[in-house]
Design a protein around this motif. Structure first.
Motif, PDB file in Angstrom:
ATOM      1  N   MET B 586      35.280  36.692  -6.806  1.00  0.00           N
ATOM      2  CA  MET B 586      35.408  36.210  -5.441  1.00  0.00           C
ATOM      3  C   MET B 586      36.694  35.428  -5.234  1.00  0.00           C
ATOM      4  N   TYR B 587      37.240  35.526  -4.033  1.00  0.00           N
ATOM      5  CA  TYR B 587      38.561  34.954  -3.749  1.00  0.00           C
ATOM      6  C   TYR B 587      38.636  34.633  -2.278  1.00  0.00           C
ATOM      7  N   ARG B 588      39.438  33.613  -1.961  1.00  0.00           N
ATOM      8  CA  ARG B 588      39.616  33.268  -0.551  1.00  0.00           C
ATOM      9  C   ARG B 588      40.533  34.305   0.079  1.00  0.00           C
ATOM     10  N   SER B 589      40.282  34.510   1.361  1.00  0.00           N
ATOM     11  CA  SER B 589      41.117  35.485   2.050  1.00  0.00           C
ATOM     12  C   SER B 589      41.116  35.220   3.539  1.00  0.00           C
ATOM     13  N   LEU B 590      42.227  35.481   4.178  1.00  0.00           N
ATOM     14  CA  LEU B 590      42.312  35.357   5.621  1.00  0.00           C
ATOM     15  C   LEU B 590      41.814  36.627   6.310  1.00  0.00           C
TER      16      LEU B 590
END
Lengths: 239, 604
Positions: B586-590
């Protein structure tokens, strides 16, 4: 005892002549009764040991392969029980070394060293007495002693295997021809086999040679006399 | 050399925070156009000098004007996760980009933990850049999938293209390379590092255009196919600016010689096989290798030795005293073979080597290499139950001799807490500490205790530590130490460690700078995952494979954090509706869920 062994080897060697791959006669012929009891004894014993080892290696290899397949499915059961040391299954992606590096190291190992698995190349060092440098050859690139001798001739231009028979093999059947060769100043290729013994090239069928040869040394015929007794015995045993 | 080059670590991309803040703040002098223009011009000229990404991110937060001007003047883009932001958003914000650094897959993909064809395609970026930044000069990709078409795009649509660097990439072949090198007339740098290049049977070296070349760096040591040597020789001969040349293993030592005498100005050399070819010319004299090396007076970085015949090693004696970087990590040599070399390498700062040199070899390193900053010891036999060639003895020796050590990667079969503690005290400058005890969950082989105290000492005593990889038998206590003392840690790798959820909790609650967390085969479950909710937006990614996670637990996270992309990745034979989450990435994303998701990935 030695004679019994000798006779057995006799039979086995002949059998090997006809059907390649029979494990009984691995480089056997050369190490007959005489030369050094150590060698022949060692040879007799090591053949058996070699057989066993080969079998074991194959089995381990298969087990490992099975385990590799299972490795990727390894559920975190063992992870929940960290106090128990897990079985030595090879797990996917562990240790964390890139496959490129793993593959390179695996293929480098086959260079002139024993490898348990069939590899795509069998590099051995070739040195020639009097030449200032070594070469490497991949024995698997050649299908016969003739091809090898041609290649060696290209590499070391003063070397010719002129006295070798049409198959490029020393004619072990003819004792006097053999002695001529060894007494001349022509070069003679010798090789170090798996057991560390130096043998004259051409004493065993080609494939057997490829499997057992660790390195090659091209020496003057006169110097190869030291290897002659074994060769001579081979002639005798075949007579 | 760049297996995970630590020095390129950059702080998190703050794009999401920027867009919120910029909207909320008042621009100075927004009333009239004239002051705005002056301000913008001044700002532009000043901000032009800002190169550090951290400074630029800070500048862009000041106010709207600054945000705009910074966006106009930023010429180098570093995007740590290609899925965190879309090409469209990037090209909309930044106007004049000359250099793009892009990273794709997470590091554990290198170890076959991720199924192939997961993603990280360069293609959409290539196309977007072609439209928005036709003056783009430099592209640096890591762990991305690059196709031959992408290479053609780079060559044809970017007229002044100068530098291409592909690290741990795949998807392309010699066919694409051939077109690329042929059409990039301004090419200065072509670096192929640890990438998988398909052999399309194309002679790409011959495709470099004739005439003087601008090449400064040509690195292709990972390319596993023959190269046309005569063409390579001609290329080197017409590249007067060539400083870095790293050959692949198909180049023999005789061929190396011929190249070296044409390029004595080299600073970085990868020697290729470092063994003779099988085919000798008639009556060949052995070339004077020593002389060739002696002529390279600027050589500071030496690597290669891919199929080394140790008899030839003495040839490098003339350059040892100047070397700052030496990579023997493909050379299966003994301590005895190493000693005469290493005893001359007084200036050495970076040393990569195989454990074939044993503890004795490491002791020799410790005696001479007082300037050593980075050491990597790789295993000849990378298996759990192989013979241990290096141990705590070697580690301790290094710690005592190389006090300036900043970065270490050490593979071994067994270790002691005492040696690790010694290193923590002797090498206070450590920034990167990666110890891989290859036997899973192996305890201290002298005391029988877990390795908790060793790693505890590292995080306590090495106050600059930003990257840590742990191994061996570890209880939750180790993670307690990490949470308490590892305040600067940005990257943490965990494998086969810990007892319960609380271990992960310690880390997620205790390490405020944590950005990259990769965990495998450890007993952390959904409860532990929940304890990091406050922090996940500050992280680049979290990877957890073969832990105790369930889909439900991951789903909770996905619900709670809309700007996180939560991927559950299955291995080939798993059913879609399995309750266990085998791999969580999981990763942050715009951008929300990506559109190029393969079948084995579910985005929650």
């Amino acid at each position: 005892m030695a004679n019994v062994l000798g006779t057995e080897h006799d039979l086995n060697f002949k059998e090997t002549e006809l059907c390649l791959g029979l494990p009984g006669g691995i480089g056997g012929g050369g190490n007959e009764v005489d030369s050094s009891p150590k060698t022949s004894g060692k040879r007799g014993f090591s053949e058996t040991v070699d057989l066993k080892l080969n079998l074991q290696a194959k089995e381990t290899g298969m087990d490992l392969n099975k385990n590799l397949d299972n490795g990727s499915k390894e559920k975190p059961v063992s992870a929940k029980d960290p106090t128990k040391p897990p079985a030595k299954v090879q797990v996917v992606g562990w240790p964390p070394v890139r496959s490129y590096r793993k593959n390179v190291m695996a293929s480098n190992k086959t260079t002139g060293e024993e490898s348990e698995k069939a590899s795509s190349a069998a590099f051995v060092k070739v040195s020639m007495d009097g030449a200032p440098y070594l070469r490497k050859v991949d024995l698997k690139m050649y299908k016969s002693y003739q091809e090898l001798s041609d290649a060696l001739a290209k590499m070391f231009s003063s070397f010719t295997m002129g006295n070798y028979g049409s198959q490029g093999m020393i004619d072990f059947m003819n004792e006097s021809k053999l002695m001529d060769l060894l007494n001349s100043s022509d070069y003679v290729p010798s090789y170090e086999d798996k057991d560390g013994d130096w043998m004259l090239v051409g004493d065993v069928p080609w494939q057997m040679f490829v499997d057992s040869c660790k390195r090659l040394r091209i020496m003057k015929g006169s110097e190869a006399i030291g290897l002659a007794p074994r060769a001579m015995e081979k002639c005798k045993s075949r007579a | 050399m760049s297996e995970d080059d630590e020095r390129q670590q950059s702080p998190p991309s703050d794009l999401d925070f920027v867009s919120t803040k910029a909207r909320n703040c008042n621009a100075t002098g927004s009333g009239s156009a004239y002051p705005d223009q002056v301000l913008n011009n001044v700002l532009e000229n000043v901000l032009h000098f800002l190169t550090s990404k951290r400074d630029r991110n800070a500048a862009s937060l000041v106010c709207k004007s600054w945000y705009r001007v910074e966006a106009l003047t930023r010429s180098e883009l570093l995007i740590g996760n290609c899925y965190a932001v879309s090409p469209a958003r990037v090209t909309a914000r930044f106007a004049r980009v000359r250099a793009l650094h892009l990273k794709g897959k997470p590091r554990f993909a290198d170890f076959n933990l991720m199924p192939p064809d997961w993603g990280a395609h360069f293609n959409p970026w290539a196309l977007a850049m072609a439209k928005a930044y036709p003056w783009l000069e430099k592209v640096h990709l890591k762990r991305m999938s690059v196709t031959d078409d992408d290479l053609v795009t780079l060559a044809e649509l970017f007229l002044g293209f100068k530098e291409l660097s592909l690290v741990c990439c795949d998807g392309f072949g010699t066919g694409g390379l051939a077109i690329f090198v042929n059409k990039c007339r301004q090419l200065k740098v072509l670096d192929l590092i640890d990438s998988e290049v398909t052999d399309d049977d194309t002679d790409w070296i011959s495709c470099f255009p004739e005439g003087e070349s601008h090449l400064e760096s040509l690195i292709f040591d990972c390319v596993e196919c023959h190269v046309n040597f005569e063409a390579l020789e001609r290329l080197v001969a017409r590249s007067p600016s060539l400083k870095k040349l790293r050959l692949n293993r198909y180049v023999s030592i005789e061929q190396l010689y011929r190249l070296m005498i044409r390029a004595p100005q080299l600073t970085h050399l990868g020697t290729g096989s470092f063994s003779p070819s099988e085919i000798a010319g008639q009556g060949d004299q052995e070339p004077d290798y020593v002389n060739a090396f002696a002529a390279c007076k600027s050589l500071v970085c030496l690597s290669g030795f891919r199929e080394i015949i140790p008899d030839y090693l003495p040839a490098i004696y003339p350059v040892c005293a100047n070397l700052t970087s030496l990579n023997f990590s493909y050379a299966n040599i003994t301590a005895e073979q190493l000693k005469p070399i290493i005893s001359k390498c007084h200036k050495l700062e970076v040393f990569w080597v195989l454990d074939s040199i044993c503890d004795e070899g490491l002791q020799a390193v410790a005696v001479t290499c007082k300037e050593l900053r980075e050491l990597r010891v790789f295993p000849v036999d990378a298996r759990e139950d192989s013979d241990g060639l290096v141990s705590d003895v070697g580690l301790r020796a290094i710690s005592e001799g190389c006090r300036k050590l900043q970065s270490i990667l050490y593979f071994c079969q067994q270790m002691t807490n005492a040696a690790v503690i010694a290193m923590s005290k002797n090498c206070p400058d450590l920034v990167v500490f990666r110890l891989c005890i290859m036997g899973r969950r192996r305890a201290d082989h002298v005391t029988g205790e877990p390795m908790d105290d060793g790693f505890g000492a590292i995080v306590m005593n090495c106050k600059k530590l930003t990257r840590l990889a742990v191994s061996g038998l570890l209880t939750d206590k180790a993670f307690d130490y990490i949470g308490r003392h590892g305040k600067l840690i940005r990257t943490l790798s965990v494998a086969f460690a810990g007892d319960s959820d609380i271990g992960l909790k310690y880390v997620l609650e205790g390490c405020p700078q944590l950005q990259k967390l990769e965990i495998r085969d450890s007993p952390f479950g959904d409860a532990a995952l929940r304890s990091g909710l406050h922090h996940y937006y500050n992280m680049r990614f979290l990877w957890m494979s073969s832990c105790s996670l369930t889909r439900h637990g991951c789903q909770e996270i996905a619900h709670a954090m809309p700007h996180l992309v939560v991927e559950v990745i299955r291995s080939a034979d798993e059913e879609e509706m399995d309750t266990a989450a085998e791999i969580l990435y999981m990763y942050r994303s715009l951008e929300g869920p990506r559109t190029d998701v393969p079948k084995f990935v579910t985005i929650l």
